[in-house]
Design a protein around this motif. Structure first.
Motif, PDB file in Angstrom:
ATOM      1  N   LEU A 154       0.851  -1.173   0.000  1.00 24.14           N
ATOM      2  CA  LEU A 154       0.000   0.000   0.000  1.00 24.14           C
ATOM      3  C   LEU A 154       0.893   1.231   0.000  1.00 24.14           C
ATOM      4  O   LEU A 154       2.026   1.187   0.466  1.00 24.14           O
ATOM      5  CB  LEU A 154      -0.920   0.024   1.216  1.00 24.14           C
ATOM      6  CG  LEU A 154      -0.319   0.296   2.607  1.00 24.14           C
ATOM      7  CD1 LEU A 154      -1.423   0.648   3.584  1.00 24.14           C
ATOM      8  CD2 LEU A 154       0.473  -0.874   3.130  1.00 24.14           C
ATOM      9  N   PRO A 155       0.390   2.343  -0.545  1.00 21.25           N
ATOM     10  CA  PRO A 155       1.158   3.585  -0.460  1.00 21.25           C
ATOM     11  C   PRO A 155       1.004   4.200   0.926  1.00 21.25           C
ATOM     12  O   PRO A 155       0.001   3.988   1.609  1.00 21.25           O
ATOM     13  CB  PRO A 155       0.517   4.465  -1.537  1.00 21.25           C
ATOM     14  CG  PRO A 155      -0.886   3.980  -1.630  1.00 21.25           C
ATOM     15  CD  PRO A 155      -0.850   2.509  -1.328  1.00 21.25           C
ATOM     16  N   TYR A 156       2.000   4.961   1.336  1.00 19.17           N
ATOM     17  CA  TYR A 156       1.957   5.671   2.609  1.00 19.17           C
ATOM     18  C   TYR A 156       1.997   7.175   2.339  1.00 19.17           C
ATOM     19  O   TYR A 156       2.517   7.625   1.314  1.00 19.17           O
ATOM     20  CB  TYR A 156       3.140   5.274   3.490  1.00 19.17           C
ATOM     21  CG  TYR A 156       3.024   3.902   4.111  1.00 19.17           C
ATOM     22  CD1 TYR A 156       2.594   3.744   5.428  1.00 19.17           C
ATOM     23  CD2 TYR A 156       3.338   2.763   3.379  1.00 19.17           C
ATOM     24  CE1 TYR A 156       2.493   2.481   6.011  1.00 19.17           C
ATOM     25  CE2 TYR A 156       3.238   1.488   3.952  1.00 19.17           C
ATOM     26  CZ  TYR A 156       2.820   1.366   5.269  1.00 19.17           C
ATOM     27  OH  TYR A 156       2.712   0.104   5.841  1.00 19.17           O
ATOM     28  N   ARG A 157       1.465   7.937   3.309  1.00 18.45           N
ATOM     29  CA  ARG A 157       1.471   9.387   3.204  1.00 18.45           C
ATOM     30  C   ARG A 157       2.595   9.958   4.074  1.00 18.45           C
ATOM     31  O   ARG A 157       2.823   9.506   5.196  1.00 18.45           O
ATOM     32  CB  ARG A 157       0.124   9.963   3.647  1.00 18.45           C
ATOM     33  CG  ARG A 157       0.025  11.473   3.483  1.00 18.45           C
ATOM     34  CD  ARG A 157      -1.387  12.008   3.727  1.00 18.45           C
ATOM     35  NE  ARG A 157      -1.819  11.778   5.100  1.00 18.45           N
ATOM     36  CZ  ARG A 157      -2.770  10.907   5.452  1.00 18.45           C
ATOM     37  NH1 ARG A 157      -3.370  10.184   4.515  1.00 18.45           N
ATOM     38  NH2 ARG A 157      -3.122  10.739   6.719  1.00 18.45           N
ATOM     39  N   THR A 166     -12.860 -12.387  -2.550  1.00 16.22           N
ATOM     40  CA  THR A 166     -12.126 -11.430  -3.380  1.00 16.22           C
ATOM     41  C   THR A 166     -11.647 -10.290  -2.495  1.00 16.22           C
ATOM     42  O   THR A 166     -12.064 -10.157  -1.337  1.00 16.22           O
ATOM     43  CB  THR A 166     -13.023 -10.873  -4.499  1.00 16.22           C
ATOM     44  OG1 THR A 166     -14.215 -10.349  -3.910  1.00 16.22           O
ATOM     45  CG2 THR A 166     -13.390 -11.966  -5.502  1.00 16.22           C
ATOM     46  N   LEU A 167     -10.784  -9.460  -3.038  1.00 18.44           N
ATOM     47  CA  LEU A 167     -10.183  -8.380  -2.245  1.00 18.44           C
ATOM     48  C   LEU A 167     -11.187  -7.261  -1.997  1.00 18.44           C
ATOM     49  O   LEU A 167     -11.757  -6.690  -2.930  1.00 18.44           O
ATOM     50  CB  LEU A 167      -8.957  -7.833  -2.960  1.00 18.44           C
ATOM     51  CG  LEU A 167      -7.762  -8.787  -3.083  1.00 18.44           C
ATOM     52  CD1 LEU A 167      -6.693  -8.192  -4.006  1.00 18.44           C
ATOM     53  CD2 LEU A 167      -7.172  -9.069  -1.705  1.00 18.44           C
ATOM     54  N   GLU A 168     -11.381  -6.931  -0.744  1.00 17.35           N
ATOM     55  CA  GLU A 168     -12.295  -5.841  -0.374  1.00 17.35           C
ATOM     56  C   GLU A 168     -11.650  -4.466  -0.584  1.00 17.35           C
ATOM     57  O   GLU A 168     -12.340  -3.499  -0.883  1.00 17.35           O
ATOM     58  CB  GLU A 168     -12.665  -5.944   1.109  1.00 17.35           C
ATOM     59  CG  GLU A 168     -13.401  -7.199   1.498  1.00 17.35           C
ATOM     60  CD  GLU A 168     -13.649  -7.241   2.994  1.00 17.35           C
ATOM     61  OE1 GLU A 168     -14.170  -8.248   3.453  1.00 17.35           O
ATOM     62  OE2 GLU A 168     -13.326  -6.263   3.687  1.00 17.35           O
ATOM     63  N   ASP A 169     -10.329  -4.394  -0.394  1.00 13.41           N
ATOM     64  CA  ASP A 169      -9.620  -3.123  -0.445  1.00 13.41           C
ATOM     65  C   ASP A 169      -8.619  -3.117  -1.597  1.00 13.41           C
ATOM     66  O   ASP A 169      -8.146  -4.167  -2.032  1.00 13.41           O
ATOM     67  CB  ASP A 169      -8.874  -2.876   0.871  1.00 13.41           C
ATOM     68  CG  ASP A 169      -9.809  -2.798   2.061  1.00 13.41           C
ATOM     69  OD1 ASP A 169     -10.776  -2.011   1.989  1.00 13.41           O
ATOM     70  OD2 ASP A 169      -9.583  -3.522   3.046  1.00 13.41           O
ATOM     71  N   PRO A 170      -8.275  -1.925  -2.059  1.00 10.05           N
ATOM     72  CA  PRO A 170      -7.266  -1.840  -3.130  1.00 10.05           C
ATOM     73  C   PRO A 170      -5.854  -1.956  -2.555  1.00 10.05           C
ATOM     74  O   PRO A 170      -5.452  -1.164  -1.705  1.00 10.05           O
ATOM     75  CB  PRO A 170      -7.510  -0.450  -3.725  1.00 10.05           C
ATOM     76  CG  PRO A 170      -8.087   0.346  -2.589  1.00 10.05           C
ATOM     77  CD  PRO A 170      -8.868  -0.616  -1.740  1.00 10.05           C
ATOM     78  N   TRP A 171      -5.120  -2.937  -3.029  1.00  9.93           N
ATOM     79  CA  TRP A 171      -3.733  -3.133  -2.609  1.00  9.93           C
ATOM     80  C   TRP A 171      -2.824  -2.958  -3.819  1.00  9.93           C
ATOM     81  O   TRP A 171      -3.200  -3.291  -4.946  1.00  9.93           O
ATOM     82  CB  TRP A 171      -3.533  -4.530  -2.021  1.00  9.93           C
ATOM     83  CG  TRP A 171      -4.396  -4.798  -0.822  1.00  9.93           C
ATOM     84  CD1 TRP A 171      -5.606  -5.422  -0.806  1.00  9.93           C
ATOM     85  CD2 TRP A 171      -4.112  -4.429   0.534  1.00  9.93           C
ATOM     86  NE1 TRP A 171      -6.108  -5.483   0.477  1.00  9.93           N
ATOM     87  CE2 TRP A 171      -5.203  -4.876   1.326  1.00  9.93           C
ATOM     88  CE3 TRP A 171      -3.058  -3.776   1.162  1.00  9.93           C
ATOM     89  CZ2 TRP A 171      -5.271  -4.694   2.700  1.00  9.93           C
ATOM     90  CZ3 TRP A 171      -3.104  -3.586   2.535  1.00  9.93           C
ATOM     91  CH2 TRP A 171      -4.196  -4.037   3.291  1.00  9.93           C
ATOM     92  N   LEU A 172      -1.611  -2.468  -3.573  1.00  9.54           N
ATOM     93  CA  LEU A 172      -0.676  -2.191  -4.668  1.00  9.54           C
ATOM     94  C   LEU A 172       0.646  -2.898  -4.412  1.00  9.54           C
ATOM     95  O   LEU A 172       1.348  -2.612  -3.442  1.00  9.54           O
ATOM     96  CB  LEU A 172      -0.429  -0.682  -4.800  1.00  9.54           C
ATOM     97  CG  LEU A 172       0.542  -0.275  -5.918  1.00  9.54           C
ATOM     98  CD1 LEU A 172      -0.084  -0.541  -7.290  1.00  9.54           C
ATOM     99  CD2 LEU A 172       0.937   1.199  -5.777  1.00  9.54           C
ATOM    100  N   VAL A 173       0.995  -3.827  -5.298  1.00  7.62           N
ATOM    101  CA  VAL A 173       2.301  -4.485  -5.259  1.00  7.62           C
ATOM    102  C   VAL A 173       3.228  -3.713  -6.193  1.00  7.62           C
ATOM    103  O   VAL A 173       2.945  -3.598  -7.388  1.00  7.62           O
ATOM    104  CB  VAL A 173       2.208  -5.956  -5.699  1.00  7.62           C
ATOM    105  CG1 VAL A 173       3.598  -6.590  -5.701  1.00  7.62           C
ATOM    106  CG2 VAL A 173       1.263  -6.729  -4.796  1.00  7.62           C
ATOM    107  N   THR A 174       4.324  -3.197  -5.648  1.00  6.67           N
ATOM    108  CA  THR A 174       5.271  -2.415  -6.451  1.00  6.67           C
ATOM    109  C   THR A 174       6.489  -3.268  -6.780  1.00  6.67           C
ATOM    110  O   THR A 174       7.149  -3.804  -5.892  1.00  6.67           O
ATOM    111  CB  THR A 174       5.706  -1.151  -5.691  1.00  6.67           C
ATOM    112  OG1 THR A 174       4.555  -0.352  -5.408  1.00  6.67           O
ATOM    113  CG2 THR A 174       6.686  -0.347  -6.526  1.00  6.67           C
TER     114      THR A 174
END
Length: 777
Positions: A355-358, A416-424
């Protein structure tokens, strides 16, 4: 009930599901697993201002040109065949400048100058340089496939330099000059260009006219790189990002003391470099170049070597970048969490990584993504040794495992995935392909073809994801770790005596610049360009311990040329030490591994296969093997699939005669709760380390070259296990032990001892007075 009342819920269920919470229904969007590929394209400034009038060329090295015809354009042309797949590419400004020089025909390197010289006119010095450097390529993929190039390479290694210099004809040199330039042309251009295909079909008998046309083709290919990237950016398939101008490590420009954050005991240079004012200069020049070439503002910043620190964030935010990327090790330090991986190499707690961080700054928020280090390395270092479709399937298997792991952690019963996840996935987009057959073309097509058919994985650009799903998790700015992609530290670029010496020279040059406030970028661009070049990260990469190159002396010289350029442009006397090499660039004795390896296990030593391996010299003043010293050195290394060993022995050594007939490898796991047993041999002396107890044992009959694997059990017992160990003994002994046979988790340490025995009776052990130590990748 009306038709609409029936129809709408049926449509919604294709992308949503109902929560089973009591008394109420909850609609939740199902997401694919989002994956962001980021390819990093970079070369340091090889242009020498001192060599502008040199007929051999002002470019000291040819790598921007050769990678230009092999790696940058074809990577995105393959992607263009799959328009639904989106990716991100980083083009470093120092690379762009050199590509433009070559495409305009204003760049000349010594390799090109010799290629464009009639073979009749080559001097003895020219021929020596050609012999030494025109085979600078991975021979298995860039030399061996081409008969004529391979023939000349075999003569080099079998006959030696003196024979070749006496016997090679004008035609041999002419063909070698041609093939050095042909082999680097990517296979995709053979598919698209009949003239290139005809050269490969011709094979030999190349003329000066042929070589001139080959170089012209180089320029044509390089000239398409920037326009093709812009075209695919404008179509939305690519996001382009940038890097500080000459690829400096920004945290170290801000303060070299940041090296102590990860390694408090680090020995720093005598002089402290502390010029944070240089950071916005590098960022602004990068943005200006990007805006000029691509017609828009860059959103993403690849900080050089994925190096970040709290000190650089205000400058990045002030220049209006939206996001930057770093490595999982930096994330781990920042959130004070170690990312354990299971036996298959997958992260055990994916919800923290994908996930991205702020990051909050006084000039606005930044987003930061952290790459999966191991998945990136699989493409960068391991898949080149696998069949392309198998490698692509293995990579997709890891992505699917990540998705399953995330689903399993959901509170609901959704599948299925409930939340958006990002593999970088972020990695070097040029150097790895040299080790793939046909430059990775078949692997990329297999991977992209499979990704195109999977609905549960979606390739996106980083900006696409962040704009649609702004980061919710936050890393407090002061908590962001100061480190790079290499172990979360800066030790690859500072802390070593030679690296520190280089920093001291840079600091002295920067202090001299500070004494000339009249020398601005406008009034004295030569001084600033020389300083920017010297501030790049690449020079210290090669200095001192950690990495080695056959061009180490040239990197040393080029770095000092850039520094001399600062003084020269300022009208200051050039310090004498800038004419003296920083380091002794001859090969040293023992060393630790400097990168992944993928040797072919055939018992014939291939130095190129093992050049990044660790090495232990045998037969010193003490030690069990000193008297006979039949074994002369041990090489060891890894990739993500195997652990590799190589034993170099005296010429003509035969097992059972000159060596004992058995070799036993025993793995000691410190601080690990596993069964252990004693060495299963007779007459083992009661001395360390052979009196330790071990968990794994590989026995090898050196005569038959057969192997067996055992694992310790209770009551000091050993149990046989299935294995896929490879052994070959011809001119040397080479061994490959799959990690899957040892069942060790990534990042686990192992310590190894090698024992020679005759028919089950102990004879000697290696290494001398130590255990061979390394970490599972």
């Amino acid at each position: 009930m009306t038709f609409m009342e029936v129809k709408i819920p049926l449509l919604i269920t294709h992308c949503c599901y109902y929560s089973s919470q009591p008394q109420r229904l909850k609609l939740i969007m199902a997401h694919p697993l989002y994956v962001a590929f980021i390819w990093h394209q970079h070369q340091p400034l090889y242009k020498s201002r001192e060599a502008l009038d040199d007929p051999n060329g002002q470019y000291r090295m040819p790598w921007a040109r050769l990678h230009g015809v092999k790696d940058y354009l074809d990577l995105i042309l393959v992607l263009e065949e799959f328009p639904q797949l989106h990716q991100t590419v980083n083009l470093v400004p120092s690379l762009i400048l050199q590509l433009e020089d070559y495409s305009r025909g204003t760049a000349l390197d010594r390799y090109m100058a010799l290629t464009l010289t009639s073979a009749i006119d080559l001097t003895h010095e020219d021929k020596e340089f050609i012999f030494d450097h025109f085979f600078d390529a991975h021979h298995r993929t860039l030399i061996d496939p081409y008969y004529r190039y391979s023939e000349l390479n075999m003569q080099k290694h079998d006959k030696g330099k003196e024979w070749c210099m006496e016997n090679w004809t004008v035609h041999d040199y002419s063909d070698l000059l041609a093939w050095h330039n042909l082999a680097w042309i990517d296979p995709i251009f053979r598919e698209k260009d009949p003239e290139i295909a005809a050269w490969f079909e011709k094979g030999k008998g190349f003329s000066l006219g042929d070589r001139q046309k080959i170089i012209t083709k180089h320029r044509e290919i390089i000239g398409q790189i920037i326009p093709q990237h812009k075209k695919m950016q404008d179509s939305g398939q690519l996001e382009l990002m940038t890097t500080p101008y000459t690829h400096p490590i920004l945290p170290l420009l801000a303060d070299t003391d940041s090296g102590k954050v990860a390694i408090p005991e680090m020995q720093l240079p005598e002089k402290r470099f502390q010029y944070p004012q240089d950071i916005p200069l590098h960022l602004r020049k990068a943005k200006e170049m990007y805006r000029d070439r691509f017609g828009r503002e860059p959103k993403g910043l690849w900080p050089s070597e994925q190096s970040v620190s709290p000190a650089i964030l205000p400058y990045v935010a002030q220049e209006k970048f939206n996001w930057l990327c770093s490595d999982e090790s930096v994330l781990g330090w920042s959130v004070e969490h170690y990312f354990y991986r299971d036996e298959t190499g997958n992260v055990c707690d994916p919800h923290r990584m994908y996930l991205p961080y702020r990051l909050k700054t006084e000039y606005g928020d930044l987003a930061i993504v952290f790459r999966d280090h191991r998945l990136s390395d699989l493409i960068g270092f391991s898949y080149s040794g696998m069949e392309p479709r198998h490698a692509a399937s293995d990579f997709l298997g890891h992505l699917e495992a990540i998705s399953r792991s995330l689903v399993a952690r959901q509170e609901s019963e959704a599948t299925t995935l409930e939340d958006p996840w990002l593999v970088t996935i972020a990695l070097d987009g040029e150097n790895c392909w040299e080790y793939y057959h046909d430059d990775g073309l078949h692997f990329l097509r297999a991977l992209y073809s499979q990704l195109s058919e999977i609905d549960d994985i979606e390739l996106v650009t980083v900006s696409e994801f962040i704009e649609k799903f702004p980061p919710k998790a936050e890393i407090p700015t002061h908590k962001l770790h100061s480190g790079s992609w290499v172990d979360g530290s800066f030790s690859t670029w500072i802390g070593d005596p030679v690296k520190n010496k280089a920093w001291d020279l840079l600091t002295e040059a920067r202090e001299t610049m500070a004494k000339h406030p009249e020398a601005t970028e406008k009034s004295n661009p030569e001084a600033w360009e020389a300083l920017y070049a010297a501030e790049g990260s690449d020079w210290c990469w090669w200095f001192g311990e950690g990495h080695s190159s056959s061009h180490g002396a040239l990197f040393d010289e080029l770095y000092r040329e850039h520094l001399r350029g600062v003084y020269s442009a300022l009208g200051e006397p050039i310090p004498e030490n800038l004419y003296e090499p920083l380091d002794d660039h001859t090969k040293k004795g023992d060393r630790t591994p400097v990168g992944f390896i993928q040797p072919v296990i055939n018992g014939y030593p291939d130095e190129e296969d093992w050049e990044k391996a660790g090495r232990i010299e045998i037969g010193g003043s003490t030690g069990t093997m000193h008297k006979a010293s039949t074994v002369q050195r041990i090489y060891y290394g890894t990739d993500h699939m195997n652990f590799y060993l190589r034993f170099d022995v005296k010429m003509g050594t035969q097992p059972g005669r000159d060596l004992p007939n058995e070799l036993h490898l025993l793995w000691y796991y410190a601080d690990t709760d596993v069964f252990t047993s004693t060495v299963p041999l007779a007459d083992v002396p009661d001395e360390a380390p052979v009196n330790y107890t071990f968990h794994h044992h590989v026995g090898i009959n050196l005569v038959s070259q057969s192997a067996w694997l055992q694992q310790a059990w209770h009551s000091n017992d050993w149990h046989p296990k299935n294995h896929r160990i490879e052994v070959a003994f011809n001119q040397c002994l080479e061994i490959a032990v799959p990690w899957s046979d040892l069942h060790r988790e990534p990042d686990a340490w192992l310590h190894l001892v090698a024992i020679f025995a005759d028919h089950g009776k102990f004879r000697s052990f290696l290494p001398e007075n130590q255990l061979l130590a390394l970490k599972v990748p």
